[in-house]
Design an enzyme around this catalytic site. Structure first.
Site, PDB file in Angstrom:
ATOM      1  N   SER A   1       0.681  -1.264   0.172  1.00 19.89           N
ATOM      2  CA  SER A   1       0.034  -0.095   0.060  1.00 19.89           C
ATOM      3  C   SER A   1       1.013   1.377   0.050  1.00 19.89           C
ATOM      4  O   SER A   1       1.818   1.503  -0.805  1.00 19.89           O
ATOM      5  CB  SER A   1      -0.979   0.080   1.400  1.00 19.89           C
TER       6      SER A   1
ATOM      7  N   HIS B   1      -7.749  -5.731  -0.055  1.00 20.11           N
ATOM      8  CA  HIS B   1      -6.482  -4.892   0.293  1.00 20.11           C
ATOM      9  C   HIS B   1      -5.809  -5.407   1.350  1.00 20.11           C
ATOM     10  O   HIS B   1      -6.185  -5.215   2.427  1.00 20.11           O
ATOM     11  CB  HIS B   1      -6.718  -3.478   0.383  1.00 20.11           C
TER      12      HIS B   1
HETATM   13  C1  GTR Z   1      -5.278   4.565   1.712  1.00 19.76           C
HETATM   14  C2  GTR Z   1      -4.742   5.567   0.721  1.00 19.76           C
HETATM   15  C3  GTR Z   1      -3.945   4.469  -0.272  1.00 19.76           C
HETATM   16  C4  GTR Z   1      -3.076   3.561   0.401  1.00 19.76           C
HETATM   17  C5  GTR Z   1      -3.768   3.078   1.604  1.00 19.76           C
HETATM   18  C6  GTR Z   1      -2.726   2.374   2.648  1.00 19.76           C
HETATM   19  O1  GTR Z   1      -6.193   5.317   2.682  1.00 19.76           O
HETATM   20  O2  GTR Z   1      -5.906   6.076  -0.125  1.00 19.76           O
HETATM   21  O3  GTR Z   1      -3.144   5.373  -1.309  1.00 19.76           O
HETATM   22  O4  GTR Z   1      -1.949   4.044   0.526  1.00 19.76           O
HETATM   23  O5  GTR Z   1      -4.193   4.005   2.495  1.00 19.76           O
HETATM   24  O6  GTR Z   1      -1.471   2.743   2.672  1.00 19.76           O
HETATM   25  O7  GTR Z   1      -3.198   1.360   3.329  1.00 19.76           O
END
Ligand code: GTR
Length: 425
Positions: A265, A406
């Site tokens: 991420s 995710h």
């Molecule tokens: C989210 C962000 C993403 C991603 C994520 C993370 O809120 O919008 O770009 O980086 O966090 O790091 O878990």
């Protein structure tokens, strides 16, 4: 001036300031493939002045440099200066850790500039029984003690984002969060397969909040300076820099053969930039890195430049704000960031349900970077169709689309280890 003009002028001024700062309410994210704008992908093999690049030497001398400089000045931001001093100290070691499976070391790295110091700790596990092992280096989100239930791992003191599920409150990690993120790190399997793991809590480099008073940035300030200059580094570039400083130690550890940098991420974005800026990493893994990571900006699918600059104004350089909701004027896209890593092995992984990160955009960017790998005779991703879920493609460039959300899962690590067998051992 009429009364009307009197109110309109200040309003216009506020609007203009907010727009410049990227702080306007953002349009809703698009998740409809039919609404993806038509765009042309900037060609990695044509220079900004229109010259065609035909071989790897031309790529390195002409094109790679100009792309690199663009990303450095306009997107992630430049590192302002060299450090004055750098040190490391092994503060803890056990050669029979994890029931004898591993050697554990905890190393404090000290960075010094302008008489200010920043320390961070590397947690390192190396498989016992191997003279030299390849190591995955990756940041963790909440502390080295969260990746394992090993009671000897040091709990970080640095600011920590509160998270009730992970038992973190008052912005401090405690014993309560030991082992809470074990599922994201297949440590046992890594050791069984002859890999080591090095991990660092990213908040020790720069706490992840919109505040430049602390962390790595503040070491480099001139008197009275409170934030980086317009073209200088945001947090992602600072985290990438921290990975390189960890590498300074790791490359000198005689039990380590090579280092593959990994990140999930936002930390996947940092791993990609670290891979692009530092060719000592023998491989790079982007796990669900999305917007500002592997995904193409110009598709404007899921998270966009406007969203990311608005929610995380500290992540990129200040100069990147001018591209909020103006993807069309950006002369590069993220496949060119991936191309900067060529010819070294690069793995981009997506997850089907991770639409915010635009899995298709992550795949396409991997595919579009392939022609640069081709210049070196390395195999990129030559599929034209979107790959099937849970069917990894592993060449010098690798890609998989995992089922699920995710996250980082055991499935992801199984693929990374299989792929790394081909170059890291
Ligand atoms: C989210 C962000 C993403 C991603 C994520 C993370 O809120 O919008 O770009 O980086 O966090 O790091 O878990």
């Amino acid at each position: 001036m009429t009364p009307n003009q009197k109110t309109v002028k200040p309003l216009l001024f506020i609007l203009l300031t907010l727009t410049t700062l990227g702080l306007m309410a953002q349009p809703e994210a698009n998740y409809d493939e039919t609404k993806v704008p038509k765009f042309s992908v900037p060609d990695p093999l044509t220079t900004f002045s229109g010259e065609a690049i035909t071989d790897s030497q031309e790529w390195e001398e002409k094109r790679k440099l100009e792309i690199y400089q663009f990303f450095e000045k306009q997107i992630y931001g430049k590192v302002p200066a060299l450090l004055d001093e750098y040190s490391f100290k092994v503060i803890e070691q056990d050669n029979q850790a994890l029931e004898g499976k591993a050697q554990r070391k905890q190393i404090t790295v000290g960075l010094k500039k302008n008489n200010r110091t920043l320390n961070f700790n590397i947690l390192l596990y190396l498989p016992n029984g191997n003279e030299k092992a390849p190591v995955f280096l990756g940041y963790n989100f909440h502390g080295n003690h969260t990746v394992t239930d090993d009671p000897n791992v040091i709990i970080p003191e640095a600011w920590n984002e509160n998270n009730a599920d992970l038992k973190i409150s008052s912005n401090k990690a405690t014993e309560a969060s030991r082992g809470v993120r074990m599922h994201r790190w297949s440590i046992d399997k890594m050791l069984d397969n002859g890999y080591g793991l090095a991990t660092v809590y990213y908040g020790e480099i720069d706490p992840d909040k919109n505040d430049f008073s602390d962390g790595l940035h503040s070491l480099f300030y001139a008197e009275e300076q409170t934030k980086p200059k317009t073209n200088e580094w945001g947090s992602i570039a600072a985290w990438a820099y921290g990975l390189s400083r960890a590498m300074d130690y790791l490359e000198n550890d005689t039990n380590i053969s090579n280092v593959i940098v990994f990140g999930h991420s936002r930390l996947g974005k940092a791993a990609l930039w670290a891979g692009a800026t530092d060719d000592r990493f023998s491989g790079v893994i982007s796990n669900n890195s999305g917007c500002g990571g592997a995904a193409l900006f110009k598709r404007k699918f899921g998270e966009t430049i406007g969203h990311i600059n608005n929610s995380f104004p500290h992540w990129f350089s200040e100069s990147f704000k001018k591209y909020s909701n103006k993807e069309e004027i950006l002369p590069v896209d993220q496949h060119q960031l991936l191309a900067l890593i060529a010819p070294r092995p690069l793995y981009v992984a997506s997850a089907v349900e991770d639409e915010w990160a635009d899995p298709k955009g992550e795949f396409l960017s991997t595919q579009y970077a392939s022609k640069v790998y081709g210049l070196y005779g390395k195999k990129g991703i030559d599929l034209t169709e979107f790959p099937e879920t849970d069917r990894p493609i592993q060449q010098t460039m690798a890609y998989h689309m995992r089922s699920g959300k995710h996250d980082v899962t055991a499935y992801d690590w199984d693929q990374y280890m299989t792929w790394a067998e081909t170059f890291a051992k």
